[in-house]
Scaffold this active site. Structure first.
Site, PDB file in Angstrom:
ATOM      1  CG  ASN A  98      -1.696   1.203   1.472  1.00  0.00           C
ATOM      2  OD1 ASN A  98      -1.799   2.032   0.573  1.00  0.00           O
ATOM      3  ND2 ASN A  98      -2.289   1.320   2.638  1.00  0.00           N
ATOM      4  CE  LYS A 481     -19.609  14.585   0.112  1.00  0.00           C
ATOM      5  NZ  LYS A 481     -18.693  14.534   1.190  1.00  0.00           N
ATOM      6  CD  GLU A 484     -16.497  13.222  -2.533  1.00  0.00           C
ATOM      7  OE1 GLU A 484     -15.441  12.832  -2.043  1.00  0.00           O
ATOM      8  OE2 GLU A 484     -17.480  13.544  -1.832  1.00  0.00           O
TER       9      GLU A 484
HETATM   10  C1  G6P Z   1     -10.808  11.364   0.534  1.00  0.00           C
HETATM   11  C2  G6P Z   1     -12.253  11.043   0.874  1.00  0.00           C
HETATM   12  C3  G6P Z   1     -12.973  12.315   1.316  1.00  0.00           C
HETATM   13  C4  G6P Z   1     -12.225  12.954   2.473  1.00  0.00           C
HETATM   14  C5  G6P Z   1     -10.751  13.203   2.159  1.00  0.00           C
HETATM   15  C6  G6P Z   1      -9.966  13.536   3.411  1.00  0.00           C
HETATM   16  O1  G6P Z   1     -10.760  12.160  -0.605  1.00  0.00           O
HETATM   17  O2  G6P Z   1     -12.911  10.484  -0.238  1.00  0.00           O
HETATM   18  O3  G6P Z   1     -14.298  11.989   1.721  1.00  0.00           O
HETATM   19  O4  G6P Z   1     -12.835  14.172   2.785  1.00  0.00           O
HETATM   20  O5  G6P Z   1     -10.149  12.023   1.620  1.00  0.00           O
HETATM   21  O6  G6P Z   1      -9.955  12.402   4.225  1.00  0.00           O
HETATM   22  P1  G6P Z   1      -9.714  12.435   5.785  1.00  0.00           P
HETATM   23  O7  G6P Z   1      -9.752  10.991   6.204  1.00  0.00           O
HETATM   24  O8  G6P Z   1      -8.384  13.067   6.005  1.00  0.00           O
HETATM   25  O9  G6P Z   1     -10.830  13.232   6.384  1.00  0.00           O
END
Ligand code: G6P
Length: 605
Positions: A98, A481, A484
């Protein structure tokens, strides 16, 4: 993003590995694979697409074996094909990874120059070759891994097995999370405690730079200097049950509906109603010495930061700077003394936010973190952890984490204001915040109306969102939103910016979602809305009874929110914004919980 599960078992592992991968599905992925060692041979199944494809291959061609590693891949280097899917096998070595190996190109070129052949486009295969090369030259698996790790730049979590050592499972982490699970006569490796929950609750979280050698009877953790170290075994508390959707069609819908409960849960740990006080956990720095605030986050969490800027500046009169983490870390930010650095993150693992946190700490800035996963890297590294209690968020598009983050941000802004001697009427703030869960429930009661109007938005090619003040970041969140999960192009604007460009996009095909609670800024937003309406814009007005009575007449639809105090409006108005995106996506038939190309936990830059 990618997910890792490894089992050194006393019973067959393939089905259990698949189960672990199912529990990591929420992170987002586009191919998957499992490899076991059986009769001293590797045996592997991989498949592009969803886990059901891998499950199908396993049912047609089961995988025996008491030891194995498994992976869900979110493509970075090379398309999500079977050849690029993990685990990757090179010689005696099988590996899952990962993260991103940033220096993979020179390493790969050097390996090719030595005559080694590559069959995938992944950066991961480079690591497999490097370890295999060490083993070919006689190294023990542990020594081979230890020799290779310093050569790798970037961020990674690795799971490694060696064909000739079927009783050994190796792992390593740098910049991406990895946990070790302790069982009875079995031991495990996993991206998170959730993945291992049906197998064990006894978990050790590896620290940055750690690597681990696991057998069925023992776990040895080494730090980056190869010293044997102890990492505490904790009870993860993660439920062994697969989190289900309850009566809901999607996790996102369930999570939208959970908000009154989880926001109440979050607020409970900050509000002291009997003392009319908004409290924070104990901290060993003095909030009154804070002269400026820097907030760093990504995606939805960054919009919480933007709303927080309005609140902190208004209530505490402390200047606030908000930055998306990917920009912050590379622009050599000016960090003056007496700055409070705040990171906001659901996962607590987002690579850019984590790097920003480390940058602030290394510059001597005191940090606070509004974080949902208490065992995450960020939660462990901030000076002051301000937890949200949203529970696991499975839908890739963040909803309940967002509103819980707002609740905590309001608590922080209030405390800062008190510390600065500027807070008037704390009892009123407590009362307003206590009303949030009920007001959110009222907002949810408009679900059917929003569902009914969704088909009109679903046919649009572009959608614009407008808001002013704290509703401006909410307009950004609404647009994020929608894009996405429905793949419709959407943009959010500060209402006043409308005529500085975006108005050129307006015609009768463009829905304009206006987020405007009544109040001092309402008339100004309505003027901007009317300018767009005069050019044919199809307005959906989200406001309260007063606002709708005043300006709802020519809208194609209105969504009436309860009348609430301006402090809590962003939490309440988030609900219709989320529901609208949800229902439009359902109307379009997209994969709501796992939208294409997106990942939940973005552990690479
Ligand atoms: C990704 C997710 C989002 C989120 C962002 C930050 O893009 O799809 O929904 O807002 O990461 O993630 P975190 O875990 O740091 O809030």
């Amino acid at each position: 993003m990618c997910g890792i599960v490894g089992i050194l078992g006393s019973e067959p592992v393939a089905e259990r590995l698949l189960d672990g991968l199912k529990r990591l599905e929420y992170r987002g992925y586009d191919s998957a694979g499992i490899c076991t060692i059986h009769d001293d041979q590797f045996d592997r199944r991989r498949a592009p697409g969803k886990l059901k494809n891998l499950a199908q291959r396993l049912s047609e061609n089961p995988l025996p074996g008491l030891a194995g590693i498994a992976h869900t891949r979110w493509a970075t280097h090379g398309a999500p094909t079977e050849d690029n899917a993990h685990p990757h096998i090179v010689g005696e070595v099988v590996i899952v990874h990962n993260g991103i190996i940033e220096n993979f190109k020179p390493l790969r070129d050097a390996l090719i120059a030595e005559g080694r052949e590559f069959y995938s486009q992944t950066d991961t295969e480079v690591v497999a070759h490097l370890i295999a090369r060490e083993i070919e030259s006689g190294a023990e698996p542990r020594a081979a891994l230890a020799a290779v790790l310093p050569k790798l730049h970037g961020a990674f979590a690795l799971g490694v097995m060696v064909r000739t050592h079927p009783d050994l499972l190796l792992g390593a982490r740098l910049g991406a999370p990895l946990t070790v699970g302790y069982g009875e006569g079995e031991n495990y490796l996993g991206s998170d405690a959730l993945a291992l929950a049906p197998l064990t609750q006894r978990i050790a979280y590896l620290e940055e730079g750690d690597w681990v050698a696991i057998t069925r009877e023992s776990v040895e953790v080494y730090d980056r200097e190869n010293n044997l170290v102890e990492r505490p075994i904790v009870n993860s508390g993660a439920s062994g049950q697969l989190i289900d959707k309850g009566n809901h069609r999607h996790f996102m819908q369930k999570e939208i509906y959970e908000q009154p409960v989880v926001v109440a849960q979050t607020l409970r740990s900050y509000l002291r109603p009997l003392e009319s006080r908004v409290a924070l956990p104990d901290m060993d720095f003095d909030l009154s010495s804070v002269e400026r605030v820097v907030i760093v986050a990504c995606g939805t969490a960054s919009y919480v930061g933007m709303i927080g800027k309005y609140w902190v500046e208004q209530l505490a009169r402390v200047p606030v700077e908000v930055d998306v983490a990917s920009e912050f870390r590379y622009r050599d930010p000016v960090l003056l003394p007496n700055t409070l650095g705040i990171v906001i993150s659901q996962s607590g693992e987002t690579a850019d936010t984590l790097a920003a946190l480390r940058h602030m700490r290394s510059a001597g800035v005191v940090t606070a973190g509004i974080i949902n996963v208490p065992t995450s890297s960020m939660a462990r590294e901030v000076d002051l952890l301000l937890p949200t209690h949203a529970g696991p968020e499975i839908g890739v598009a963040s909803t309940k984490a967002f509103t819980c983050q707002l609740a905590v941000m309001a608590a922080l802004a209030t405390n800062l204001a008190r510390a600065k001697g500027r807070l008037e009427g704390e009892a009123d703030v407590v009362r307003q915040l206590q009303q949030v869960p009920e007001a959110m429930s009222q907002a949810l009661s408009h679900d059917a109306e929003i569902e009914a109007m969704a088909p009109k938005i679903a046919v649009a090619r572009d959608v614009l969102y407008l808001g002013r003040g704290p509703e401006y970041p909410l307009a950004l969140e609404g647009a994020l939103k929608l894009k996405e999960i429905s793949y419709i192009h959407a943009e959010g604007y500060a209402s006043g910016e409308m005529k500085h460009g975006p108005i050129a996009l307006i015609d009768d095909q463009v829905p304009l979602i206006v987020i405007a609670p009544s109040g001092p800024l309402f008339d100004k937003t309505v003027s901007n809305m009317q300018e767009a309406q005069a050019r044919g814009a199809q307005v959906v007005l989200i406001s309260d009874a007063e606002g709708i009575a005043q300006a709802g007449e020519n809208a194609i639809a209105t969504i009436e929110m309860p009348t609430v105090h301006s402090l809590i409006a962003p939490l309440v108005y988030a609900v219709p914004v989320q529901l609208l995106a949800y229902h439009v996506a359902v109307a379009k038939g997209t994969d709501v919980d796992q939208p294409r190309n997106l990942a939940k936990s973005v552990t690479v830059e």
